[in-house]
Write an enzyme that holds these catalytic residues in place. Structure first.
Site, short mmCIF file in Angstrom:
data_model
loop_
_atom_site.label_atom_id
_atom_site.label_comp_id
_atom_site.label_asym_id
_atom_site.label_seq_id
_atom_site.Cartn_x
_atom_site.Cartn_y
_atom_site.Cartn_z
N ASP A 153 34.57 37.62 46.36
CA ASP A 153 33.24 37.90 45.84
C ASP A 153 32.39 36.65 46.02
OD1 ASP A 153 31.11 39.02 44.44
OD2 ASP A 153 31.93 38.51 42.47
N GLU A 155 27.26 44.08 38.16
CA GLU A 155 26.65 43.29 39.22
C GLU A 155 26.48 44.21 40.42
OE1 GLU A 155 27.72 38.69 38.19
OE2 GLU A 155 29.07 39.68 39.60
N ASP A 197 30.44 45.01 40.52
CA ASP A 197 31.40 44.02 40.04
C ASP A 197 31.22 43.89 38.52
OD1 ASP A 197 33.09 41.86 39.65
OD2 ASP A 197 31.65 40.39 40.41
N ARG A 253 30.70 39.24 30.20
CA ARG A 253 30.03 37.92 30.15
C ARG A 253 30.56 37.01 29.07
NH1 ARG A 253 28.28 37.79 35.17
NH2 ARG A 253 26.80 39.45 35.64
N GLN A 272 33.91 35.73 30.33
CA GLN A 272 33.62 34.84 31.46
C GLN A 272 33.11 33.47 31.00
OE1 GLN A 272 30.56 36.48 34.01
NE2 GLN A 272 30.59 34.77 35.44
N LYS A 276 36.23 39.26 35.21
CA LYS A 276 35.83 40.02 36.39
C LYS A 276 36.93 40.94 36.90
CE LYS A 276 31.95 37.69 37.56
NZ LYS A 276 30.68 38.32 37.93
N THR A 312 36.57 46.62 39.63
CA THR A 312 35.43 46.49 40.53
C THR A 312 35.29 47.83 41.23
OG1 THR A 312 35.94 44.14 40.87
CG2 THR A 312 34.48 45.18 42.49
N GLU A 339 20.66 38.99 33.54
CA GLU A 339 19.38 38.47 34.03
C GLU A 339 18.22 39.36 33.59
OE1 GLU A 339 19.49 37.40 38.42
OE2 GLU A 339 21.32 38.54 38.10
O1 LIG Z 1 27.15 31.11 37.60
C1 LIG Z 1 28.26 31.46 37.17
O2 LIG Z 1 28.97 30.71 36.54
C2 LIG Z 1 28.75 32.81 37.38
C3 LIG Z 1 28.23 33.68 38.21
C4 LIG Z 1 28.68 35.05 38.33
O3 LIG Z 1 29.22 35.70 37.46
C5 LIG Z 1 28.33 35.71 39.56
C6 LIG Z 1 29.43 36.23 40.43
O4 LIG Z 1 30.37 37.00 40.18
C7 LIG Z 1 29.06 36.06 41.83
C8 LIG Z 1 27.96 36.99 42.18
O5 LIG Z 1 28.20 38.20 42.09
O6 LIG Z 1 26.88 36.55 42.58
CA LIG Z 2 30.01 39.33 41.56
MG LIG Z 3 35.05 42.76 39.23
#
Ligand SMILES: O=C(O)/C=C/C(=O)CC(=O)CC(=O)O
Ligand SMILES: [Ca+2]
Ligand SMILES: [Mg+2]
Length: 407
Positions: A119, A192, A226, A230, A233, A246, A250, A353
């Protein structure tokens, strides 16, 4: 102009110039087999190949796309021309009509056996939004971001086809103000919206794949959601990156659009404001950006329209980067573009976002609001790209409904 004798609406997303591949079953015949979407039908490709004595029967009369994908670009082009002939030349009409299934009667499955999964993180807008939200005290973009397409390896075994229910994950979460982590259902479940690239032809261990060889290796394109937890994460990702936040699921769309169907969709990517290293440098070469218009709907209401053409890094650069250390490709390897977010709020491909981490909830027509996903919510991502003669090439959809945690 290529025209089919089948009744296909001029504005069908699955017109004669698309012909995406999938794998389907029906109640009468539960054997998974290759289908090609045309108008409101699915063509049983293996059965027509057999009936017409095609040289490619072995590749089309298969349970998934992997044998066809492994065969390489020259065969992909020949097979596509053959399927086009079946649908345009009256001589094949009887054999084709005997092997058409109404699309609503076909159950669609994961169309290829997934190899490794990567990804990426290629939208400048998404990366700087997430940087501001996750790392408010640092520069929005990390110092490496404009020098290489950043990515991570994900969990290929949890890639599921559109329509699969998504069980709310549980895990560790800890807000900055909490004294200790707690275990429980994810409270910030997100999406995502991404575009996925399916590798057909593999490569040899030790030999990088050049950016210019992208079309020799990539078979086709689909849509990706995806799903992202959060809260899990945010607590787990330092220093090694995305992991359990994640890897629970997916989702991918069931139709793989062949690269040959996207001939009218190539566009210049955004200007490179940092000079890329030679293996990534695409300035002055055939444009490798793709003009794919995406729509994200929550419970049937469109909440965002992410424009794929705004992605800073292209799929060709991503392929070159992912193999530049000599890592080999296998048939079925799959990589996602990274979240697609444009510069405008209503172009953002994730709720973190869109709602700025819950500060500005999204309003729905039923009067409710969402910061993140609730149990029972359904997210559907659809997309189209320009085709020839004003037509649109449809990708179908990737959809999934959230069900309560089992943890
Ligand atoms: O900036 C971060 O720490 C995390 C970013 C993401 O979760 C994004 C990711 O999975 C990649 C993407 O889909 O752009
Ligand atoms: Ca992603
Ligand atoms: Mg995923």
């Amino acid at each position: 102009m290529t025209t089919t004798w089948l009744p296909v609406a001029a504005d069908s997303p699955f017109g004669i110039r698309n012909l995406p591949y999938g794998v389907f079953t029906t109640t009468e015949d539960p054997t998974p087999r290759i289908g090609v979407a045309i108008g409101d039908f699915v063509l049983d490709a293996g059965a027509v190949a057999q009936a017409t004595g095609s040289d490619h029967t072995g590749l089309l009369d298969a349970a998934n796309l992997n044998p066809l994908m492994a065969a390489g670009r020259a065969v992909w082009t020949t097979v596509r021309a053959e399927i086009t002939a079946w649908l345009t030349d009256e001589a094949y009409r009887r054999d084709v009509e005997a092997n058409l299934v109404p699309r609503q009667d076909a159950a669609l499955h994961l169309p290829f056996e997934v190899g490794d999964y990567v990804d990426f993180y290629a939208s400048e807008h998404h990366a700087s939004n997430l940087g501001q939200i996750f790392r408010p005290d640092s520069e929005p973009l990390t110092p490496n971001w404009k020098h290489m397409p950043i990515g991570y390896h994900g969990r290929s075994g949890t890639i599921v086809v559109s329509g699969t229910e998504i069980v709310r994950p549980s895990g560790q979460r800890k807000a900055p103000a909490d004294a200790a982590p707690a275990y429980g259902p994810c409270l910030r479940l997100d999406i995502e919206a991404e575009v996925g690239f399916v590798v057909g032809k593999g490569s040899e261990l030790g030999s990088p794949v050049a950016r210019a060889d992208f079309r020799e290796h990539v078979f086709g394109v689909c849509l990706v959601n995806d799903w992202s937890a959060r809260d899990i994460q945010a607590w787990e990702y330092v220093p090694l990156g995305p992991f359990l936040g994640k890897s629970f699921a997916t989702s991918v769309s069931p139709w793989v659009v062949p690269l040959d169907a996207l001939a009218h969709a190539w566009v210049e990517p955004p200007a490179r404001d940092v000079e890329p290293l030679p293996y990534l440098d695409d300035r002055g070469s055939t444009p490798d950006g793709l003009d794919i218009a995406i729509e994200v709907a929550l419970n049937g209401h469109v909440v965002s329209r992410p424009p794929f053409r705004t992605m800073y890094w292209t799929a060709a650069q991503q392929l070159a980067h992912m193999t530049v250390n000599g890592a080999s490709l296998r048939t079925g390897d799959f990589y996602a573009s990274g979240t697609v977010s444009g510069p405008e709020r209503e172009e953002r491909g994730a709720f973190i976002e869109l709602t700025w981490n819950g500060r500005d909830p999204v309003k729905l027509p039923d009067g409710s609001t969402r910061s993140y996903l609730e149990d029972g919510d359904e997210v559907a991502i659809t997309a189209t790209a320009p085709g020839p003669d004003g037509t649109r090439i449809g990708f179908g959809e990737v959809a999934g409904r959230i069900t309560p945690t089992r943890g």
